[in-house]
Design a protein around this motif. Structure first.
Motif, PDB file in Angstrom:
ATOM      1  N   LEU A   1       0.825  -1.207   0.000  1.00 51.02           N
ATOM      2  CA  LEU A   1       0.000   0.000   0.000  1.00 51.02           C
ATOM      3  C   LEU A   1       0.863   1.264   0.000  1.00 51.02           C
ATOM      4  CD1 LEU A   1      -3.171   0.420   2.218  1.00 51.02           C
ATOM      5  CD2 LEU A   1      -1.756   2.348   1.592  1.00 51.02           C
ATOM      6  N   LYS A   2       1.936   1.275   0.772  1.00 53.26           N
ATOM      7  CA  LYS A   2       2.780   2.469   0.846  1.00 53.26           C
ATOM      8  C   LYS A   2       3.414   2.783  -0.496  1.00 53.26           C
ATOM      9  CE  LYS A   2       4.271   2.677   5.680  1.00 53.26           C
ATOM     10  NZ  LYS A   2       5.447   2.633   6.581  1.00 53.26           N
ATOM     11  N   VAL A   3       3.892   1.769  -1.179  1.00 54.72           N
ATOM     12  CA  VAL A   3       4.504   1.982  -2.483  1.00 54.72           C
ATOM     13  C   VAL A   3       3.472   2.526  -3.457  1.00 54.72           C
ATOM     14  CG1 VAL A   3       5.582   0.852  -4.466  1.00 54.72           C
ATOM     15  CG2 VAL A   3       6.306   0.256  -2.139  1.00 54.72           C
ATOM     16  N   ALA A   4       2.283   1.933  -3.435  1.00 53.08           N
ATOM     17  CA  ALA A   4       1.219   2.417  -4.315  1.00 53.08           C
ATOM     18  C   ALA A   4       0.855   3.852  -3.988  1.00 53.08           C
ATOM     19  CB  ALA A   4      -0.008   1.510  -4.182  1.00 53.08           C
ATOM     20  N   LEU A   5       0.836   4.192  -2.709  1.00 55.36           N
ATOM     21  CA  LEU A   5       0.461   5.540  -2.295  1.00 55.36           C
ATOM     22  C   LEU A   5       1.483   6.575  -2.752  1.00 55.36           C
ATOM     23  CD1 LEU A   5      -1.418   7.378  -0.684  1.00 55.36           C
ATOM     24  CD2 LEU A   5      -0.164   6.744   1.389  1.00 55.36           C
ATOM     25  N   VAL A   6       2.760   6.301  -2.538  1.00 51.90           N
ATOM     26  CA  VAL A   6       3.794   7.245  -2.972  1.00 51.90           C
ATOM     27  C   VAL A   6       3.787   7.367  -4.495  1.00 51.90           C
ATOM     28  CG1 VAL A   6       6.285   7.671  -3.070  1.00 51.90           C
ATOM     29  CG2 VAL A   6       5.231   6.877  -0.940  1.00 51.90           C
ATOM     30  N   HIS A   7       3.569   6.238  -5.171  1.00 51.60           N
ATOM     31  CA  HIS A   7       3.481   6.244  -6.636  1.00 51.60           C
ATOM     32  C   HIS A   7       2.351   7.155  -7.114  1.00 51.60           C
ATOM     33  CE1 HIS A   7       2.720   4.932 -10.712  1.00 51.60           C
ATOM     34  NE2 HIS A   7       1.606   4.297 -10.353  1.00 51.60           N
ATOM     35  N   LEU A   8       1.183   7.008  -6.523  1.00 49.55           N
ATOM     36  CA  LEU A   8       0.019   7.786  -6.965  1.00 49.55           C
ATOM     37  C   LEU A   8       0.150   9.263  -6.603  1.00 49.55           C
ATOM     38  CD1 LEU A   8      -2.880   5.328  -6.059  1.00 49.55           C
ATOM     39  CD2 LEU A   8      -2.116   5.974  -8.362  1.00 49.55           C
ATOM     40  N   LEU A   9       0.663   9.560  -5.423  1.00 53.25           N
ATOM     41  CA  LEU A   9       0.730  10.954  -4.981  1.00 53.25           C
ATOM     42  C   LEU A   9       1.872  11.734  -5.635  1.00 53.25           C
ATOM     43  CD1 LEU A   9      -0.023  10.656  -1.138  1.00 53.25           C
ATOM     44  CD2 LEU A   9      -1.530  11.535  -2.930  1.00 53.25           C
ATOM     45  N   SER A  10       2.939  11.030  -6.003  1.00 49.30           N
ATOM     46  CA  SER A  10       4.110  11.730  -6.544  1.00 49.30           C
ATOM     47  C   SER A  10       4.229  11.648  -8.056  1.00 49.30           C
ATOM     48  CB  SER A  10       5.382  11.155  -5.928  1.00 49.30           C
ATOM     49  OG  SER A  10       5.599   9.828  -6.385  1.00 49.30           O
ATOM     50  N   GLY A  11       3.653  10.593  -8.629  1.00 52.55           N
ATOM     51  CA  GLY A  11       3.779  10.399 -10.058  1.00 52.55           C
ATOM     52  C   GLY A  11       5.022   9.633 -10.462  1.00 52.55           C
ATOM     53  N   VAL A  12       5.922   9.317  -9.514  1.00 51.96           N
ATOM     54  CA  VAL A  12       7.091   8.503  -9.858  1.00 51.96           C
ATOM     55  C   VAL A  12       6.643   7.067 -10.073  1.00 51.96           C
ATOM     56  CG1 VAL A  12       8.624   9.989  -8.529  1.00 51.96           C
ATOM     57  CG2 VAL A  12       7.663   7.934  -7.459  1.00 51.96           C
TER      58      VAL A  12
END
Length: 309
Positions: A270-281
């Motif tokens: 979930l954390k990886v998905a969250l940072v991915h979605l919020l940052s665009g990286v």
């Protein structure tokens, strides 16, 4: 209405004293009994609020221990030990922590969780021996005792201090002396119990509130949440996958489809998905940022934004 004469009992702990507000509790109808119990329970949160600075010190000790690769130990007997065991057990599914991060030690062992084991709490040597076998320098050991003087707990704390661990004590006895070697004393004054000496009542409720606050605040400080959302779980089944998608939607405002796809790309993290979605990286970049930030979502996002600027 007949009133039971109040007897003055000279004891150290307020939890053992007779409560003048509930002397007629056995003459009340059911709703009256419940009302009296509820009125006493309402006193507990204020008593806990008075010791929050001490709880904060215990949280800081716990965070330092876990960040250093060490562990948290709970030590208790009777109700105190059962509440500590419950808190430790619930942290694994709630925050996806390793099962050995929080270790509960209960006087009398596992059997004592379901039934009383005579004299177990009076055995200081047993508490010391158990701690000597499991505690390492750098650990944090938190004891719990309504009376403030349970031998099993105090023996364990003394042994932990000798081992080089920091120690804390949650006590329901504000007039008991601080044991030697205890780094932080959390002495909460809940006053006389509704039923004299039944420390499973207000004293136990106070311990539950303190433990829940202590462990939750520790998890927040360690980055196991983002905002007020649980983000340290992994989607290992359909139920948890649905929950993680809802959390992602709450945190990002994106569609269920986008969140579900991101979760799949992140292999359920979930954390990886969250940072991915919020940052665009991309997912790999999000995972790398989280690793560098020790799992803190906000720190990972800050690092990604700094590199992008």
């Amino acid at each position: 209405m007949m009133t039971v004469p109040r007897q003055v009992v000279h004891v150290d702990s307020p939890t053992e004293q007779r409560n003048p507000r509930t002397t007629d509790i056995d003459l009340m109808p059911t709703i009256g009994i419940l009302g009296m119990l509820n009125a006493e329970d309402r006193r507990v949160p204020d008593a806990v609020a008075a010791v929050l600075p001490q709880v904060a010190r215990a949280v800081d000790f716990a965070v330092e221990a876990l960040r250093g690769g060490h562990r948290i130990h709970y030590v208790g007997a009777g109700t105190s030990g059962r509440l500590a065991t419950l808190d430790a057990a619930e942290l694994v599914p709630t925050f996806n922590v390793p099962p050995d991060w929080f270790v509960a030690h209960h006087a009398g062992g596992e059997r004592a969780l379901r039934q009383a084991v005579e004299n177990a709490e009076d055995d200081a040597k047993s508490g010391a021996a158990e701690i000597a076998e499991t505690v390492e320098p750098g650990d944090f050991v938190l004891g719990l005792t309504a009376s403030g003087r349970t031998p099993y707990v105090l023996g364990a704390l003394a042994a932990a201090s000798r081992r080089g661990a920091r120690t804390g004590l949650i006590s329901g006895n504000p007039v008991a002396l601080k044991p030697a070697g205890v780094d932080v004393l959390i002495a909460v004054d809940t006053g006389p119990e509704a039923i004299a000496g039944s420390t499973r009542m207000k004293a136990g409720t106070a311990q539950k509130l303190i433990l829940t606050s202590f462990s939750t605040a520790t998890m927040i400080r360690l980055g196991r949440t983002y905002s007020n959302l649980m983000v340290s779980m992994r989607a290992t089944n359909a139920k948890l996958r649905g929950r993680t998608v809802r959390i992602l939607r709450e945190a990002t405002g994106m569609s269920a489809q986008d969140c579900s796809e991101a979760l799949t790309d992140a292999d359920g993290d979930l954390k990886v998905a969250l940072v991915h979605l919020l940052s665009g990286v991309d997912v790999a970049g999000a995972a790398k940022a989280l690793e560098a930030a020790d799992g803190h979502v906000r720190k990972a996002l800050d690092s990604v934004h700094v590199r992008a600027s």
